[in-house]
Design a protein around this motif. Sequence first.
Motif, PDB file in Angstrom:
ATOM      1  N   GLN A 224     164.983   4.150 -63.474  1.00  0.00           N
ATOM      2  CA  GLN A 224     164.975   4.951 -64.697  1.00  0.00           C
ATOM      3  C   GLN A 224     164.897   6.439 -64.366  1.00  0.00           C
ATOM      4  O   GLN A 224     164.252   6.844 -63.403  1.00  0.00           O
ATOM      5  CB  GLN A 224     163.774   4.575 -65.559  1.00  0.00           C
ATOM      6  CG  GLN A 224     163.819   3.155 -66.093  1.00  0.00           C
ATOM      7  CD  GLN A 224     162.617   2.835 -66.963  1.00  0.00           C
ATOM      8  OE1 GLN A 224     161.813   3.713 -67.247  1.00  0.00           O
ATOM      9  NE2 GLN A 224     162.520   1.594 -67.393  1.00  0.00           N
ATOM     10  N   GLN A 225     165.532   7.224 -65.223  1.00  0.00           N
ATOM     11  CA  GLN A 225     165.487   8.665 -65.055  1.00  0.00           C
ATOM     12  C   GLN A 225     164.092   9.191 -65.388  1.00  0.00           C
ATOM     13  O   GLN A 225     163.382   8.617 -66.221  1.00  0.00           O
ATOM     14  CB  GLN A 225     166.530   9.326 -65.951  1.00  0.00           C
ATOM     15  CG  GLN A 225     167.965   8.963 -65.607  1.00  0.00           C
ATOM     16  CD  GLN A 225     168.346   9.451 -64.227  1.00  0.00           C
ATOM     17  OE1 GLN A 225     167.995  10.564 -63.828  1.00  0.00           O
ATOM     18  NE2 GLN A 225     169.060   8.615 -63.489  1.00  0.00           N
ATOM     19  N   PRO A 226     163.681  10.307 -64.778  1.00  0.00           N
ATOM     20  CA  PRO A 226     162.342  10.858 -65.037  1.00  0.00           C
ATOM     21  C   PRO A 226     162.089  11.164 -66.507  1.00  0.00           C
ATOM     22  O   PRO A 226     160.972  10.975 -66.997  1.00  0.00           O
ATOM     23  CB  PRO A 226     162.325  12.138 -64.189  1.00  0.00           C
ATOM     24  CG  PRO A 226     163.289  11.861 -63.083  1.00  0.00           C
ATOM     25  CD  PRO A 226     164.374  11.022 -63.696  1.00  0.00           C
ATOM     26  N   ASP A 227     163.124  11.620 -67.234  1.00  0.00           N
ATOM     27  CA  ASP A 227     162.906  11.944 -68.645  1.00  0.00           C
ATOM     28  C   ASP A 227     162.631  10.690 -69.466  1.00  0.00           C
ATOM     29  O   ASP A 227     161.822  10.717 -70.407  1.00  0.00           O
ATOM     30  CB  ASP A 227     164.098  12.700 -69.216  1.00  0.00           C
ATOM     31  CG  ASP A 227     165.398  11.912 -69.145  1.00  0.00           C
ATOM     32  OD1 ASP A 227     165.569  11.164 -68.171  1.00  0.00           O
ATOM     33  OD2 ASP A 227     166.230  12.041 -70.061  1.00  0.00           O
ATOM     34  N   VAL A 228     163.268   9.575 -69.091  1.00  0.00           N
ATOM     35  CA  VAL A 228     163.012   8.321 -69.790  1.00  0.00           C
ATOM     36  C   VAL A 228     161.607   7.821 -69.476  1.00  0.00           C
ATOM     37  O   VAL A 228     160.884   7.351 -70.363  1.00  0.00           O
ATOM     38  CB  VAL A 228     164.065   7.259 -69.425  1.00  0.00           C
ATOM     39  CG1 VAL A 228     163.732   5.913 -70.071  1.00  0.00           C
ATOM     40  CG2 VAL A 228     165.453   7.720 -69.844  1.00  0.00           C
ATOM     41  N   GLN A 229     161.211   7.922 -68.219  1.00  0.00           N
ATOM     42  CA  GLN A 229     159.854   7.523 -67.832  1.00  0.00           C
ATOM     43  C   GLN A 229     158.814   8.340 -68.582  1.00  0.00           C
ATOM     44  O   GLN A 229     157.773   7.814 -69.015  1.00  0.00           O
ATOM     45  CB  GLN A 229     159.675   7.686 -66.318  1.00  0.00           C
ATOM     46  CG  GLN A 229     160.531   6.756 -65.482  1.00  0.00           C
ATOM     47  CD  GLN A 229     160.343   6.984 -63.996  1.00  0.00           C
ATOM     48  OE1 GLN A 229     159.617   7.874 -63.576  1.00  0.00           O
ATOM     49  NE2 GLN A 229     161.023   6.182 -63.199  1.00  0.00           N
ATOM     50  N   PHE A 230     159.090   9.623 -68.761  1.00  0.00           N
ATOM     51  CA  PHE A 230     158.160  10.481 -69.500  1.00  0.00           C
ATOM     52  C   PHE A 230     158.089  10.070 -70.968  1.00  0.00           C
ATOM     53  O   PHE A 230     157.011  10.070 -71.577  1.00  0.00           O
ATOM     54  CB  PHE A 230     158.585  11.946 -69.384  1.00  0.00           C
ATOM     55  CG  PHE A 230     157.686  12.891 -70.134  1.00  0.00           C
ATOM     56  CD1 PHE A 230     156.429  13.215 -69.639  1.00  0.00           C
ATOM     57  CD2 PHE A 230     158.091  13.446 -71.347  1.00  0.00           C
ATOM     58  CE1 PHE A 230     155.592  14.079 -70.337  1.00  0.00           C
ATOM     59  CE2 PHE A 230     157.258  14.309 -72.042  1.00  0.00           C
ATOM     60  CZ  PHE A 230     156.006  14.625 -71.533  1.00  0.00           C
TER      61      PHE A 230
END
Length: 224
Positions: A1-7
């Motif tokens: 997963q992309q960092p923005d999605v994880q956030f």
Amino acid sequence: QQPDVQFRVWGFWNCPPPLGIFQVPRRRLIDVDEFGATFERCNRTGGWAVKVHRVRKDGHYHHGVKITVIFAIEPGDPALPPHVRGSLDHPRRWIRCLRAVGTTTNIFRDFCDYVCTDIETNNIPGTDFHRVFIWDNLAAHHSAYVHNTVTGRVGPSSFSIVPRPPYHPKYGPIEYKICEVMEKIRLKKEEDWDLNRLEHEITLAANQIKRFEESFIHCGYHWN
């Protein structure tokens, strides 16, 4: 997963509205989603075991004929008696069937207004003081028209919107209930159904399914 999605996932579970649902009592949540019902999708996919002979499977194959269904559910309020609308045994659900392809901003706005008006008119003390909508990231869900319709109301209830994290349908309790509705339709569907009958059966199935709270708990909504 992309960092923005994880956030977004982290914020959804660890921040209060409008960023997340941290410490929001489960009974105050309303999950909303759309799905398309076509005759092809309603055809049975199982129950055939012949391996030697050809089998003709009756069904509808009218490509392009579609009903768009907008569906909203709540877990129910454990403080209410079981026979009362809005309780765990009889949670409220809202459904609209449309002879349209996709959901426009105006259509979704009207559906949200319908849900909010019902809650304002049939207010449940304690639960309906503040309701929180959760839904996915469809473009129509994020319009200013929808946002103002939901959050700008003046009445006995206030409403917030918390989008579910993208690419995480597992956080949507309504996804499981949509599967239940479609399974009921597949088991019941007859070859001579038309659009009117399909729409009627979808509405009937959506009103027959129960125990929404279990799906909310399964998806991680544990705050009472």
